[in-house]
Enzyme design. Sequence first.
Site, PDB file in Angstrom:
ATOM      1  N   HIS A 322      -4.039  11.627  -2.056  1.00  0.00           N
ATOM      2  CA  HIS A 322      -2.772  11.522  -1.419  1.00  0.00           C
ATOM      3  C   HIS A 322      -1.600  11.179  -2.180  1.00  0.00           C
ATOM      4  O   HIS A 322      -0.282  10.734  -2.027  1.00  0.00           O
ATOM      5  CB  HIS A 322      -2.992  10.162  -0.582  1.00  0.00           C
ATOM      6  CG  HIS A 322      -1.840   9.928   0.528  1.00  0.00           C
ATOM      7  ND1 HIS A 322      -1.004   8.888   0.518  1.00  0.00           N
ATOM      8  CD2 HIS A 322      -1.406  10.618   1.691  1.00  0.00           C
ATOM      9  CE1 HIS A 322      -0.121   8.857   1.647  1.00  0.00           C
ATOM     10  NE2 HIS A 322      -0.305  10.112   2.098  1.00  0.00           N
ATOM     11  N   LYS A 324       1.631  11.815  -5.217  1.00  0.00           N
ATOM     12  CA  LYS A 324       2.676  12.569  -5.106  1.00  0.00           C
ATOM     13  C   LYS A 324       3.194  12.254  -6.402  1.00  0.00           C
ATOM     14  O   LYS A 324       4.077  11.570  -6.710  1.00  0.00           O
ATOM     15  CB  LYS A 324       3.601  12.396  -4.139  1.00  0.00           C
ATOM     16  CG  LYS A 324       3.326  12.366  -2.480  1.00  0.00           C
ATOM     17  CD  LYS A 324       2.779  11.484  -1.861  1.00  0.00           C
ATOM     18  CE  LYS A 324       2.374  11.511  -0.569  1.00  0.00           C
ATOM     19  NZ  LYS A 324       1.798  10.289   0.003  1.00  0.00           N
ATOM     20  N   HIS A 514       8.979   7.009   5.981  1.00  0.00           N
ATOM     21  CA  HIS A 514       7.644   7.245   5.390  1.00  0.00           C
ATOM     22  C   HIS A 514       7.728   6.683   3.943  1.00  0.00           C
ATOM     23  O   HIS A 514       6.723   6.762   3.076  1.00  0.00           O
ATOM     24  CB  HIS A 514       7.742   8.940   4.785  1.00  0.00           C
ATOM     25  CG  HIS A 514       6.552   9.421   4.673  1.00  0.00           C
ATOM     26  ND1 HIS A 514       6.088   9.772   3.140  1.00  0.00           N
ATOM     27  CD2 HIS A 514       5.449   9.798   5.492  1.00  0.00           C
ATOM     28  CE1 HIS A 514       4.932  10.426   3.182  1.00  0.00           C
ATOM     29  NE2 HIS A 514       4.273  10.219   4.373  1.00  0.00           N
TER      30      HIS A 514
END
Length: 596
Positions: A322, A324, A514
């Site tokens: 997950h 980034k 988000h």
Amino acid sequence: MLYRSRVRIRRLARKVLHSDDTPERIARGIAAGFFACAFPLPGLQIPLSLLCAWLVRGNKIVAVIPQFISNGLTMPLITYGQLWLGTRLWPGSSANLNQSWSVLSAVAVNWSWLEPGHSVRALLDALTALGSGVVIPLSIGVFLTACVSASLSYPLTLVGMVYLQSRRLRRRLERGIPLHSPRGQFLLPPDPLPGEALDAEAVLRYTTRKAHFVHAESVTLLVDGKQAYPEMLRCIDEAVFSIDMETYILHADQTGTRFAAALGRAARRGVKVRLTFDGFGALGLPQAYVDGLLLDGVRVAVYRPFHMLWKLGFGPMNRRNHRKTLVIDGRISFSGGLNIGDEYAAKEQGGAGWRDTHVRVDGPEPARELQQLMKQTWRKCQEFRPPSSGPAQVALAAAVKTLPSLGVLPATCENVSVQILSNREFLQRVRVRRAYLHAIRNAKRYVLIENAYFIPDRGIRRALRQAVKRGVMVGVVVAMYSDVQIAAMASRALYGELLSSGVRLFEYPIAMLHSKAAVIDDVWAVVSSYNLDHRSLRHNLEAGVFIMDRSFAHALRDQILADIRKCREVTPQFHAARAWNQALLESLSYQARYWL
């Protein structure tokens, strides 16, 4: 006597309905009581029910209620049924069923609290005399009836409690009875030491003594893809030696094509480029997109693709990458919550304008730690092989409308101490959670959290509740419109508990929220990919940048406060007025929190 019993039962029911306990906790207490009720131990059922309720974190008061079902009249019948069931399942003769039942029922009826020691000895003597031919079938029957009764009572109680509590609260609102006093404007207490540099004591207050900090030349807060994407693309175009990129979601849309074109241009001019994406997050990514990158010289790998499900099994496949992150030339790093897709791009650039937070960190030491994490993940990935020689299937390097550069970036802080934290595979799974807990437990003024999928575990909720009791202002910004509806409903199942403890909740209404960021006391700040939910804690690989700097904390605080001014605050009255079936769906969604 009967009248007094009815009055006491009504008072107990009223107390349960008026309590701030969640329906899940009450249902767990009832299930624990039914589980204990199945054991033919007349004098020990109440202590056993309290112990079971404590183990499952259920309501201990309601756990005693099922004990009224098991009394001197019903226990012999229950014991007979358990014996009958056990003898049918255990190979052996059932000829002594009636004789065994009469012996056990006599012990149950003659139980006396005035002589508990004598009663226990009589029960043990009876079981010893009956022998293993009866004890083993009885144990099987007791265990099965206990499990079945607990399994059936939990969902029935959950549905009933959700309906009754929602109905009671809606009636109070219809009569104009306030549930809680109205809350005022969300104002943070003043900073007693504005502008002062952090000393070693202040740093240790909000971090564990084992925390490893590295020096960053500068840290820049990037708000949304409108700020982050142009800066990331510009740095990719200026790369000289290496580019390491890791993302969870990768789409072959306009934004994904921009990044593919930039990575391809860098690879063609001799830069070593590696790209990793998750097999589930990038599910449906066209092979032509990958082939175009490979033909340009980009090394591409996928983390646990779904076609390996038969080989790895469902358990390992449930763990996803997950993170980034983006590291350029071993000096410039990007990390946060932004994936690569049009959802995160600005609306004027053809995107959905999702609200997210990213951070740019300049300096070789943070970049080295992020590169080390990506190298460890790369070894566990499946690298794509370049396609056979021939024309490229797609022209990713074709002319793509570039994004305008931002020029001078906002909220850039120099000479900052940062900590790179991750929850690696099988190792240090709770590092990020432990950092959150330590900072919240030592907060003095305020705690601001902005989290997309806010389903905190019991420890985080307890820390927030204790912080409010100390006088700390706690505010949490969550998504009003979520892309994962079941996760949003599971989050709303905790609203009642959080609101009753004094936590202020705000739902962001403009677009999908988000972001995964937090700031505490103008000192401790974090921008990461870590959601405060069970998936980030138990399954996913995550990474975050913890920043100890007043200037950056002020910038992140002001950004979250600006988001709060756009939000709708969730009040106890509004939350309690929702329909009972909506509350039931939220409770059922919360039961699946382990997989969300």
